[in-house]
Design a protein around this motif. Structure first.
Motif, PDB file in Angstrom:
ATOM      1  N   TRP A  53       0.853  -1.200   0.000  1.00 15.09           N
ATOM      2  CA  TRP A  53       0.000   0.000   0.000  1.00 15.09           C
ATOM      3  C   TRP A  53       0.875   1.231   0.000  1.00 15.09           C
ATOM      4  O   TRP A  53       1.946   1.253   0.624  1.00 15.09           O
ATOM      5  CB  TRP A  53      -0.906   0.012   1.229  1.00 15.09           C
ATOM      6  CG  TRP A  53      -2.140  -0.836   1.096  1.00 15.09           C
ATOM      7  CD1 TRP A  53      -2.320  -2.099   1.570  1.00 15.09           C
ATOM      8  CD2 TRP A  53      -3.365  -0.460   0.456  1.00 15.09           C
ATOM      9  NE1 TRP A  53      -3.576  -2.551   1.260  1.00 15.09           N
ATOM     10  CE2 TRP A  53      -4.246  -1.563   0.580  1.00 15.09           C
ATOM     11  CE3 TRP A  53      -3.808   0.682  -0.215  1.00 15.09           C
ATOM     12  CZ2 TRP A  53      -5.541  -1.547   0.071  1.00 15.09           C
ATOM     13  CZ3 TRP A  53      -5.095   0.699  -0.732  1.00 15.09           C
ATOM     14  CH2 TRP A  53      -5.950  -0.404  -0.583  1.00 15.09           C
ATOM     15  N   GLN A  54       0.425   2.254  -0.698  1.00 17.78           N
ATOM     16  CA  GLN A  54       1.122   3.543  -0.716  1.00 17.78           C
ATOM     17  C   GLN A  54       0.173   4.644  -0.252  1.00 17.78           C
ATOM     18  O   GLN A  54      -1.035   4.589  -0.515  1.00 17.78           O
ATOM     19  CB  GLN A  54       1.635   3.872  -2.118  1.00 17.78           C
ATOM     20  CG  GLN A  54       2.768   2.986  -2.598  1.00 17.78           C
ATOM     21  CD  GLN A  54       3.286   3.400  -3.967  1.00 17.78           C
ATOM     22  OE1 GLN A  54       2.683   4.239  -4.651  1.00 17.78           O
ATOM     23  NE2 GLN A  54       4.409   2.832  -4.374  1.00 17.78           N
ATOM     24  N   LYS A  55       0.755   5.607   0.409  1.00 19.05           N
ATOM     25  CA  LYS A  55       0.013   6.786   0.854  1.00 19.05           C
ATOM     26  C   LYS A  55       0.636   8.005   0.202  1.00 19.05           C
ATOM     27  O   LYS A  55       1.794   8.329   0.455  1.00 19.05           O
ATOM     28  CB  LYS A  55       0.055   6.907   2.374  1.00 19.05           C
ATOM     29  CG  LYS A  55      -0.666   8.132   2.917  1.00 19.05           C
ATOM     30  CD  LYS A  55      -0.560   8.182   4.435  1.00 19.05           C
ATOM     31  CE  LYS A  55      -1.248   9.418   5.000  1.00 19.05           C
ATOM     32  NZ  LYS A  55      -1.138   9.475   6.491  1.00 19.05           N
ATOM     33  N   ASP A  56      -0.111   8.635  -0.688  1.00 13.11           N
ATOM     34  CA  ASP A  56       0.390   9.793  -1.441  1.00 13.11           C
ATOM     35  C   ASP A  56       1.699   9.469  -2.152  1.00 13.11           C
ATOM     36  O   ASP A  56       2.635  10.276  -2.177  1.00 13.11           O
ATOM     37  CB  ASP A  56       0.565  10.995  -0.510  1.00 13.11           C
ATOM     38  CG  ASP A  56      -0.759  11.449   0.084  1.00 13.11           C
ATOM     39  OD1 ASP A  56      -1.795  11.273  -0.584  1.00 13.11           O
ATOM     40  OD2 ASP A  56      -0.757  11.962   1.214  1.00 13.11           O
ATOM     41  N   GLY A  57       1.778   8.251  -2.721  1.00 16.76           N
ATOM     42  CA  GLY A  57       2.953   7.863  -3.502  1.00 16.76           C
ATOM     43  C   GLY A  57       4.098   7.296  -2.704  1.00 16.76           C
ATOM     44  O   GLY A  57       5.103   6.887  -3.288  1.00 16.76           O
ATOM     45  N   GLN A  58       3.992   7.252  -1.374  1.00 12.83           N
ATOM     46  CA  GLN A  58       5.051   6.729  -0.522  1.00 12.83           C
ATOM     47  C   GLN A  58       4.622   5.391   0.087  1.00 12.83           C
ATOM     48  O   GLN A  58       3.458   5.216   0.451  1.00 12.83           O
ATOM     49  CB  GLN A  58       5.387   7.725   0.599  1.00 12.83           C
ATOM     50  CG  GLN A  58       5.838   9.097   0.098  1.00 12.83           C
ATOM     51  CD  GLN A  58       7.137   9.020  -0.682  1.00 12.83           C
ATOM     52  OE1 GLN A  58       8.041   8.264  -0.348  1.00 12.83           O
ATOM     53  NE2 GLN A  58       7.228   9.824  -1.753  1.00 12.83           N
ATOM     54  N   ASP A  59       5.591   4.470   0.157  1.00 13.62           N
ATOM     55  CA  ASP A  59       5.283   3.157   0.721  1.00 13.62           C
ATOM     56  C   ASP A  59       4.762   3.300   2.149  1.00 13.62           C
ATOM     57  O   ASP A  59       5.312   4.057   2.956  1.00 13.62           O
ATOM     58  CB  ASP A  59       6.525   2.264   0.717  1.00 13.62           C
ATOM     59  CG  ASP A  59       6.914   1.842  -0.700  1.00 13.62           C
ATOM     60  OD1 ASP A  59       6.055   1.908  -1.587  1.00 13.62           O
ATOM     61  OD2 ASP A  59       8.079   1.455  -0.906  1.00 13.62           O
ATOM     62  N   LEU A  60       3.717   2.561   2.425  1.00  9.56           N
ATOM     63  CA  LEU A  60       3.074   2.623   3.737  1.00  9.56           C
ATOM     64  C   LEU A  60       3.255   1.274   4.429  1.00  9.56           C
ATOM     65  O   LEU A  60       2.914   0.224   3.877  1.00  9.56           O
ATOM     66  CB  LEU A  60       1.577   2.939   3.572  1.00  9.56           C
ATOM     67  CG  LEU A  60       0.762   3.130   4.843  1.00  9.56           C
ATOM     68  CD1 LEU A  60       1.265   4.341   5.618  1.00  9.56           C
ATOM     69  CD2 LEU A  60      -0.712   3.312   4.476  1.00  9.56           C
ATOM     70  N   LYS A  68      -8.646  12.740   2.798  1.00 15.43           N
ATOM     71  CA  LYS A  68      -7.544  13.710   2.841  1.00 15.43           C
ATOM     72  C   LYS A  68      -6.314  13.237   2.065  1.00 15.43           C
ATOM     73  O   LYS A  68      -5.480  14.060   1.653  1.00 15.43           O
ATOM     74  CB  LYS A  68      -7.153  13.976   4.290  1.00 15.43           C
ATOM     75  CG  LYS A  68      -8.257  14.625   5.122  1.00 15.43           C
ATOM     76  CD  LYS A  68      -7.807  14.788   6.558  1.00 15.43           C
ATOM     77  CE  LYS A  68      -8.915  15.390   7.420  1.00 15.43           C
ATOM     78  NZ  LYS A  68      -8.498  15.526   8.845  1.00 15.43           N
ATOM     79  N   ASN A  69      -6.154  11.921   1.894  1.00 18.52           N
ATOM     80  CA  ASN A  69      -4.947  11.378   1.252  1.00 18.52           C
ATOM     81  C   ASN A  69      -5.328  10.389   0.155  1.00 18.52           C
ATOM     82  O   ASN A  69      -6.452   9.894   0.110  1.00 18.52           O
ATOM     83  CB  ASN A  69      -4.067  10.662   2.284  1.00 18.52           C
ATOM     84  CG  ASN A  69      -3.694  11.549   3.459  1.00 18.52           C
ATOM     85  OD1 ASN A  69      -2.761  12.343   3.384  1.00 18.52           O
ATOM     86  ND2 ASN A  69      -4.427  11.414   4.557  1.00 18.52           N
ATOM     87  N   GLN A  70      -4.356  10.139  -0.702  1.00 19.03           N
ATOM     88  CA  GLN A  70      -4.568   9.158  -1.771  1.00 19.03           C
ATOM     89  C   GLN A  70      -3.864   7.861  -1.402  1.00 19.03           C
ATOM     90  O   GLN A  70      -2.650   7.815  -1.252  1.00 19.03           O
ATOM     91  CB  GLN A  70      -4.040   9.661  -3.112  1.00 19.03           C
ATOM     92  CG  GLN A  70      -4.206   8.635  -4.251  1.00 19.03           C
ATOM     93  CD  GLN A  70      -3.762   9.161  -5.578  1.00 19.03           C
ATOM     94  OE1 GLN A  70      -4.435   9.979  -6.203  1.00 19.03           O
ATOM     95  NE2 GLN A  70      -2.595   8.719  -6.034  1.00 19.03           N
ATOM     96  N   PHE A  71      -4.626   6.788  -1.278  1.00 24.65           N
ATOM     97  CA  PHE A  71      -4.074   5.475  -0.969  1.00 24.65           C
ATOM     98  C   PHE A  71      -4.140   4.608  -2.219  1.00 24.65           C
ATOM     99  O   PHE A  71      -5.153   4.589  -2.930  1.00 24.65           O
ATOM    100  CB  PHE A  71      -4.852   4.824   0.177  1.00 24.65           C
ATOM    101  CG  PHE A  71      -4.688   5.526   1.489  1.00 24.65           C
ATOM    102  CD1 PHE A  71      -3.647   5.195   2.344  1.00 24.65           C
ATOM    103  CD2 PHE A  71      -5.567   6.537   1.867  1.00 24.65           C
ATOM    104  CE1 PHE A  71      -3.498   5.844   3.553  1.00 24.65           C
ATOM    105  CE2 PHE A  71      -5.422   7.206   3.074  1.00 24.65           C
ATOM    106  CZ  PHE A  71      -4.386   6.856   3.924  1.00 24.65           C
TER     107      PHE A  71
END
Length: 224
Positions: A131-138, A166-169
């Motif tokens: 999973w990524q959160k705003d393009g960063q690995d989560l 609020k964020n893109q997942f």
């Protein structure tokens, strides 16, 4: 080959034959072996094109099969058998080396439960889900399930509806079949049990109407 040489009673005769091919070195080999009551009885030596009798009881069988029979078996093991072996290996490569991309779905039981990124239908069985959160690995709030051999794998994301707004997942699925698949988490893409309720209710209504029609039909038949 061993007929007319066995004493009376119950005995076990075993035969094993085949050919081998080393795809790295190109070396080939073949074998044609017989066993009697659990022990070696006679075997073909490809180099000398003759049978080897390790026990005295097999000498008569060796003498009968040396010559034309031994030559025929050698030709089969070193030519025909290898040709079929190569064909079967090629057939196997078509199946074993195929690459089927995964099908990705976003699932959720209810609005408060984790969102599951579910993959299935892929081959070979190795797949990576993240999973990524705003393009960063989560890494936090993510639980990746193990592949249990059924060619299915899933990764759960525990996130509140407010955080999703609020964020893109994004669920990222990596597989040998092609480029990584990026499935952006949106409300429209989530499949939930709630979404299936209208369909279930409609199905029950149709089933009830059919049952009523059947009952009415039975009553009419009885009255007639």
């Amino acid at each position: 080959m061993l007929r007319n040489c066995l004493p009376e009673g119950i005995h076990i005769v075993q035969k094993m034959y085949g050919c081998e091919l080393d795809d790295e070195t190109g070396a080939t080999d073949g074998y044609d072996q017989y066993g009697y009551n659990g022990a070696d009885f006679i075997s073909l030596d490809l180099r000398s094109t003759s049978y080897v009798a390790p026990v005295s009881q097999a000498v008569n069988t060796k003498q009968k099969n040396d010559g034309a029979t031994a030559e025929y078996q050698k030709n089969y093991l070193t030519q025909t058998c290898l040709e079929w072996l190569k064909k079967y290996v090629d057939y196997g490569k078509i199946s074993l080396e195929r690459k089927v991309p995964p099908q990705v779905s976003l699932l959720q039981t209810d609005p408060s439960s984790p969102v599951v990124c579910h993959t299935t239908g892929f081959y070979p069985d190795k797949v990576k889900i993240s999973w990524q959160k705003d393009g960063q690995d989560l890494h936090e709030d993510v639980n990746v399930g193990r592949n249990d051999g059924t060619f299915q794998k899933r990764a759960k994301l525990k996130v509140t509806p407010d955080e999703r707004k609020k964020n893109q997942f994004t669920c990222v699925v990596e597989h040998k079949s092609g480029d990584p698949i990026h499935m952006i988490l949106t409300e429209e893409k989530i499949r939930t049990n709630i979404n299936n309720v209208p369909g279930i209710v409609a199905g029950l209504v149709v089933a009830a109407l059919v049952l009523i029609a059947v009952v009415v039909g039975v009553v009419m038949v009885v009255k007639r």
